[in-house]
Design a protein around this motif. Structure first.
Motif, PDB file in Angstrom:
ATOM      1  N   ILE A   1      68.704  10.174  65.128  1.00 17.45           N
ATOM      2  CA  ILE A   1      68.832   8.952  64.337  1.00 17.45           C
ATOM      3  C   ILE A   1      70.041   9.118  63.421  1.00 17.45           C
ATOM      4  O   ILE A   1      70.088  10.026  62.596  1.00 17.45           O
ATOM      5  N   ASP A   2      71.023   8.247  63.589  1.00 18.93           N
ATOM      6  CA  ASP A   2      72.270   8.331  62.830  1.00 18.93           C
ATOM      7  C   ASP A   2      72.588   6.935  62.298  1.00 18.93           C
ATOM      8  O   ASP A   2      72.746   5.999  63.085  1.00 18.93           O
ATOM      9  N   PRO A   3      72.672   6.769  60.967  1.00 16.06           N
ATOM     10  CA  PRO A   3      72.914   5.436  60.422  1.00 16.06           C
ATOM     11  C   PRO A   3      74.263   4.839  60.819  1.00 16.06           C
ATOM     12  O   PRO A   3      74.458   3.640  60.722  1.00 16.06           O
ATOM     13  N   THR A   4      75.188   5.669  61.299  1.00 14.58           N
ATOM     14  CA  THR A   4      76.484   5.135  61.728  1.00 14.58           C
ATOM     15  C   THR A   4      76.499   4.800  63.216  1.00 14.58           C
ATOM     16  O   THR A   4      77.492   4.295  63.720  1.00 14.58           O
ATOM     17  N   ASN A   5      75.389   5.069  63.892  1.00 13.78           N
ATOM     18  CA  ASN A   5      75.303   4.789  65.316  1.00 13.78           C
ATOM     19  C   ASN A   5      75.159   3.289  65.541  1.00 13.78           C
ATOM     20  O   ASN A   5      74.260   2.657  65.001  1.00 13.78           O
ATOM     21  N   GLU A   6      76.036   2.728  66.364  1.00 13.90           N
ATOM     22  CA  GLU A   6      75.963   1.297  66.660  1.00 13.90           C
ATOM     23  C   GLU A   6      75.248   1.010  67.973  1.00 13.90           C
ATOM     24  O   GLU A   6      75.023  -0.135  68.318  1.00 13.90           O
TER      25      GLU A   6
END
Length: 134
Positions: A111-116
């Motif tokens: 889970i990566d908040p910058t992942n689109e």
């Protein structure tokens, strides 16, 4: 020589009867062998079927459904659970592998908040019981 080819778009996967939003799946059928190579083999390896212990192992990677996560019941995709699997190679031709899978690992991708991209969910399985190949 093949006269046609299957495309990934014709593949599918189901667990406990529920169609999964599959990104990709893989499966491998393994059969043990017994090496009976000897002095009369003329330098060539000779193998026999190693017995009745065959297995299917693989993984299914799918898009995580935030409104109905796949780890809820159904289809109950959690480690330590046995679920009926149907891995379809070609929906149009009815080509599929079916059997029960024991989930050895189940986890959302990182889970990566910058992942689109969509968050993915992956399960690894090993067969338990007989499988059929059509």
């Amino acid at each position: 020589m093949p006269t046609s080819a299957a495309h990934g778009k014709h593949g599918a996967a189901k667990a406990a009867g529920a169609t999964l939003p599959v990104r990709k799946w893989s499966a491998e059928h393994e059969a043990p062998e017994v090496d009976v190579t000897n002095t009369t083999s003329n330098g060539w390896q000779e193998l026999l079927d190693g017995g009745a212990v065959h297995k299917v192992t693989g993984s299914i990677e799918m898009v995580l459904d935030p409104s109905n996560p796949q780890y809820l019941d159904p289809p109950n995709l959690r480690a330590g659970v046995i679920v009926a699997l149907e891995l379809t190679i070609n929906v149009e031709a009815g080509r599929k592998w079916t059997g029960n899978g024991y989930f050895t690992d189940a986890a959302p991708a990182e889970i990566d908040p910058t992942n689109e991209d969509a968050i993915l969910f992956k399960i690894d399985f090993s067969s338990t019981g007989a499988w059929t190949f059509a």
